[in-house]
Design a protein around this motif. Structure first.
Motif, PDB file in Angstrom:
ATOM      1  N   GLY A 155       0.517  -1.506  -0.278  1.00 16.36           N
ATOM      2  CA  GLY A 155      -0.301  -0.183   0.296  1.00 16.36           C
ATOM      3  C   GLY A 155       0.893   1.330   0.079  1.00 16.36           C
ATOM      4  N   LYS A 156       2.212   1.427   0.831  1.00 11.08           N
ATOM      5  CA  LYS A 156       2.455   2.215   0.481  1.00 11.08           C
ATOM      6  C   LYS A 156       3.433   2.712  -0.531  1.00 11.08           C
ATOM      7  CE  LYS A 156       4.416   1.945   5.382  1.00 11.08           C
ATOM      8  NZ  LYS A 156       5.514   1.870   6.656  1.00 11.08           N
ATOM      9  N   ALA A 157       3.768   1.806  -1.572  1.00 15.84           N
ATOM     10  CA  ALA A 157       4.396   1.679  -2.881  1.00 15.84           C
ATOM     11  C   ALA A 157       3.104   2.673  -3.597  1.00 15.84           C
ATOM     12  CB  ALA A 157       5.158   0.686  -3.483  1.00 15.84           C
ATOM     13  N   ILE A 158       2.305   1.922  -3.639  1.00 16.37           N
ATOM     14  CA  ILE A 158       1.093   2.468  -4.215  1.00 16.37           C
ATOM     15  C   ILE A 158       0.898   3.577  -3.919  1.00 16.37           C
ATOM     16  CG2 ILE A 158      -1.174   2.240  -4.704  1.00 16.37           C
ATOM     17  CD1 ILE A 158      -0.939  -0.873  -4.543  1.00 16.37           C
ATOM     18  N   LYS A 159       0.138   4.313  -3.061  1.00 20.72           N
ATOM     19  CA  LYS A 159       0.342   5.444  -2.302  1.00 20.72           C
ATOM     20  C   LYS A 159       1.095   6.179  -2.896  1.00 20.72           C
ATOM     21  CE  LYS A 159      -2.889   3.871   1.643  1.00 20.72           C
ATOM     22  NZ  LYS A 159      -3.096   3.594   2.744  1.00 20.72           N
ATOM     23  N   LYS A 160       2.964   6.092  -3.084  1.00 21.69           N
ATOM     24  CA  LYS A 160       3.148   7.003  -3.214  1.00 21.69           C
ATOM     25  C   LYS A 160       3.862   7.180  -4.654  1.00 21.69           C
ATOM     26  CE  LYS A 160       8.560   7.003  -2.643  1.00 21.69           C
ATOM     27  NZ  LYS A 160      10.015   6.167  -1.623  1.00 21.69           N
TER      28      LYS A 160
END
Length: 522
Positions: A466-471
């Protein structure tokens, strides 16, 4: 009176004749060719006269020309090893990455340049430093030749390189001593005495040469310490087995755990793990091992890609498809023939999908954990990344980061081979450089071909960070693209608070085990 003067004159003549006979000596090799009056007009040269030079000695001139020939040969060997970093010529492949051979050749070139540049100003300080360098190079030679793992990893290329550096250093000591002897002889012959003072130019030359050799000595000591650490790491046994592949050119490590049959006596489906940017052990295998312990799965295997952990480096170039061919060969030797559920992480997804396309009949499912999509393969192929990987490889023999983490931070060989310090390994650096060099050519074509070949009925589960997708919207689009590689998507899970290593998040670990069990039941 006349008689008296006559007698005196005769006596004088007789005396002169006697003195002349007494002064006369037969000529020998020490007899001067100049008349005595001419000798009295000859004066010694001053020590600063350009004619007072050790180059007047034939031996001094000869050694300098031989040094130049040695330098020429060393530069040719250096260029050949530089090319071998990117494309392995026949017979020049080194299973350990080749960085040490390149480093020792660079040191040999540096020593020869120092010998030639500071040739006419011999110094006891420089000679003492060269003797110290010679000692540490001798220790390095033993460390490379004596332990079989290091000897096999460096191959004849690394052995020849370190021995050549040893010979060149000994040659530099001989040259310095011969020039010093020739300099003293010329000073005694042309100035009448041995000169003890130095000119400002000579002092600058000696000072510069000494500083340079101190740097070479520090580099050599770092080589020795790093080789000692590497020798220690080589004693760590692999958990699995090593198999020769690609015509016996190198070995890869394959590990399997669990039973080949399920509780019903049927052939069990094997979960095969493909690591991402780092070795499998201690990372992606941790949650799979837990799944094996709680009987969610019956068996799992993994391998270390060439250059990672216990696997040797492969010849260059090495594409993902070439690595998969080596994997297939190793699995055949190990007697592992599936069926498989492939679990891959990060860039390992490229390898898993190529493997799946080539073994489609044996594939029961794909679990893609925050995989790198083919649309973003340029992220690992940038020239900037390749240059810094090459630079890290060139610096690897110094082992500065490895020495710090080992001596001052107390890290162990497990950390360096497959753990938190594995990124420091020369083999892994070389593997990533190989990956970088062909990512947009060979590997890109192979993954596109794999996408066309992979059957559309293979079950696929995608779990994303999720962190990578939001970034990054780019990463979000890439993960969505992965859900469409077949027509049978089991699920796409986005773990909101998880990083790239999703299994480190408690929820992420639960989701991964759940999706793996689903794929095994298809």
């Amino acid at each position: 009176m006349g008689k008296l003067w006559g007698n005196n004159s005769s006596a004088q003549n007789n005396g002169e004749s006697t003195n002349s006979q007494q002064a006369y000596q037969h000529p020998d090799e020490r007899t001067s060719l100049l008349h005595e009056s001419q000798q009295q007009q000859h004066h010694h040269l001053t020590p600063d006269d350009p004619a007072v030079s050790p180059y007047n000695q034939f031996s001094v001139r000869s050694l300098r020309w031989i040094s130049i020939i040695f330098l020429f040969l060393s530069v040719l060997w250096w260029l050949l090893l530089l090319v071998a970093t990117f494309v392995s010529p026949p017979g020049l492949h080194t299973r350990g990455g080749g960085w040490f051979g390149f480093a020792y050749t660079t040191l040999a070139v540096g020593n020869l340049l120092a010998t030639i540049v500071f040739y006419s100003t011999p110094s006891k300080a420089e000679r003492g430093i060269w003797i110290a360098i010679l000692f540490f190079l001798f220790v390095d030679t033993i460390l490379i030749i004596a332990p079989q793992p290091i000897r096999d990893a460096e191959n004849w290329v690394g052995i020849v390189s370190v021995i050549w550096a040893l010979i060149v250093t000994a040659w530099a000591i001989v040259c310095d001593r011969v020039v010093e002897h020739g300099k003293h002889r010329e000073e005694e012959r042309l100035t009448g005495r041995r000169e003890t003072r130095r000119s400002l130019r000579e002092w600058c030359s000696v000072f510069s040469g000494t500083i340079l050799l101190v740097v070479f000595l520090a580099i050599t000591i770092l080589f020795t310490v790093n080789l000692s650490i590497r020798t220690r790491d080589a004693t760590l046994p692999p958990p699995g087995n090593l198999y020769y592949v690609d015509g016996h050119k190198y070995q890869v490590h394959v590990y399997c755990a669990g039973n080949k049959t399920d509780i019903h006596g049927q052939k069990a489906t094997t979960v095969f793990l493909e690591g991402g940017e780092d070795p499998v052990q201690g990372r992606i295998d941790t949650w799979v091992f837990d799944a094996l312990q709680n009987r969610s799965i019956d068996r799992y295997c993994y391998w270390d890609r060439p250059g990672y952990a216990w696997s040797d480096n492969a010849p260059s170039p090495l594409s993902a498809g070439m690595a998969v061919d080596a994997l297939s060969e190793a699995l055949t030797q190990a007697g592992e023939d599936g069926p498989w559920v492939l679990v891959s992480h990060g860039v390992g997804g490229i390898y898993s999908r190529i493997f799946a396309s080539r073994h489609a009949a044996d594939i029961k499912g794909l679990l893609l954990i925050d995989n790198l999509p083919e649309s973003l393969i340029n992220h690992i192929s940038s020239p900037k990344r390749g240059f810094f990987l090459w630079l890290r490889g060139v610096m690897y023999p110094l082992g500065i980061d490895r020495i710090i983490t080992t001596i001052f931070m107390g890290h162990h060989r497990e950390d360096r081979v497959y753990g938190r310090d594995a990124y420091q390994n020369g083999g892994q650096i070389k593997a990533k450089l190989q990956e970088n060099l062909v990512a947009m050519t060979f590997t890109h074509n192979e993954i596109m071909a794999a996408q066309a070949i992979l059957p559309k009925d293979v079950p696929v589960a995608v779990v994303s960070s999720g962190k990578a997708i939001k970034k990054s919207q780019e990463w979000n689009d890439g993960q969505r693209q992965l859900t469409k590689i077949t027509d049978k998507l089991v699920a796409w899970d986005v773990i909101n608070h998880a990083s790239h290593n999703i299994w480190q998040d408690s929820k992420g670990k639960q989701v991964l085990e759940k999706r793996l069990v689903q794929l095994l039941r298809y």
